[in-house]
Scaffold this active site. Structure first.
Site, short mmCIF file in Angstrom:
data_model
loop_
_atom_site.label_atom_id
_atom_site.label_comp_id
_atom_site.label_asym_id
_atom_site.label_seq_id
_atom_site.Cartn_x
_atom_site.Cartn_y
_atom_site.Cartn_z
N SER A 131 -52.76 -43.28 42.98
CA SER A 131 -54.38 -43.36 42.22
C SER A 131 -55.00 -44.67 43.38
CB SER A 131 -55.04 -43.64 40.98
OG SER A 131 -55.79 -43.94 40.35
N TYR A 144 -54.10 -49.21 33.11
CA TYR A 144 -54.37 -48.04 34.30
C TYR A 144 -53.53 -48.99 35.47
CZ TYR A 144 -55.22 -43.76 36.43
OH TYR A 144 -55.22 -42.77 37.98
#
Length: 246
Positions: A131, A144
């Site tokens: 990501s 995250y």
């Protein structure tokens, strides 16, 4: 030689499902792995693949996946993962962080470890879906972002460790993707809050856009390694800088 084999984890929705479809279109027999059996069975029937129920946090499940995939795998897509919550570090629930690290990091490591002999035999490619969050942290996402930063480091280490082996090691880092479940899962099913993630953004990436990247990486010649592919919508200049004027 039989049909080329691709294994995709987290194939029941989003980027994983789109990637399974895209790889099938490229001629691979896709082993669709995820926890939701009914969904992956439907997908496998649609694309002529195989369904294997698998929770990547379970060593037994991952071992069974490797056995089902067989001795030769040309493509392994480590996609299973997700985000939980958007709380600041000082208020975050440690259990939420544990869930993210178990799936996003340990799950990737366990999957690679179990499938690595088959990928080596297939002179194949390992693709991790990272990501943009792993490259640039933002408020409310320490857990995250940290887990995806760990995936980036894991893949760099793996590439160095396999430098003399016939295995390519690639990382795809998407920015803002309007996936069908990612934001919804992040906010515990709160559809209104999930929708605000993309508010005002004319054209965020689609899961099919990322699947195109997966197919591109997977179909390069054996001597070509795409170390890292960062892909963002035009409206997103950086993790924190997004045009929401539309």
């Amino acid at each position: 030689m039989g049909k080329r084999i691709a294994v995709v984890t987290g194939a029941s929705s989003g980027i994983g499902r789109a990637s399974a479809r895209r790889l099938a279109a490229e001629g691979f027999e896709v082993v669709c792995a995820a926890r939701r059996t009914e969904r992956i069975e439907e997908l496998a029937a649609e694309i002529g693949g195989r369904a294997v129920t698998c929770d990547v946090t379970s060593a037994a499940d991952v071992a069974a996946l490797a056995e089902a995939a067989g001795p030769r795998v040309e493509v392994l897509v480590c996609n299973a993962g997700g985000a939980v919550g958007l709380d600041p570090v000082g208020a975050a629930d440690a259990d939420d962080w544990r869930k993210m690290f178990e799936v996003n990091v340990i799950g990737v490591q366990q999957t690679i470890r179990a499938l690595l002999p088959a990928v080596t035999a297939g002179e194949g490619v390992i693709i991790a879906i990272g990501s943009l969050a792993g490259l640039a942290a933002y408020e409310g996402a320490g857990g995250y972002c940290g887990s995806k930063a760990a995936v980036h480091s894991l893949m760099v280490s793996l590439r160095l460790e396999l430098w003399d082996q016939p295995v390519r090691v690639c990382e795809i880092d998407p920015g803002m993707v309007a996936s069908d479940e990612f934001a919804l899962h992040r906010f515990g099913g709160d559809a209104d809050r999930a929708a605000k993630t993309y508010a005002g953004v004319a054209n965020p990436l689609t899961q099919e856009d990322v699947a195109d990247c997966v197919a591109f990486v997977a179909t390069r010649p054996p001597h070509v390694n795409i170390d890292q592919l960062v892909v963002k919508p035009r409206a997103q200049a950086a993790a924190h800088k997004v045009d929401r004027s539309s």
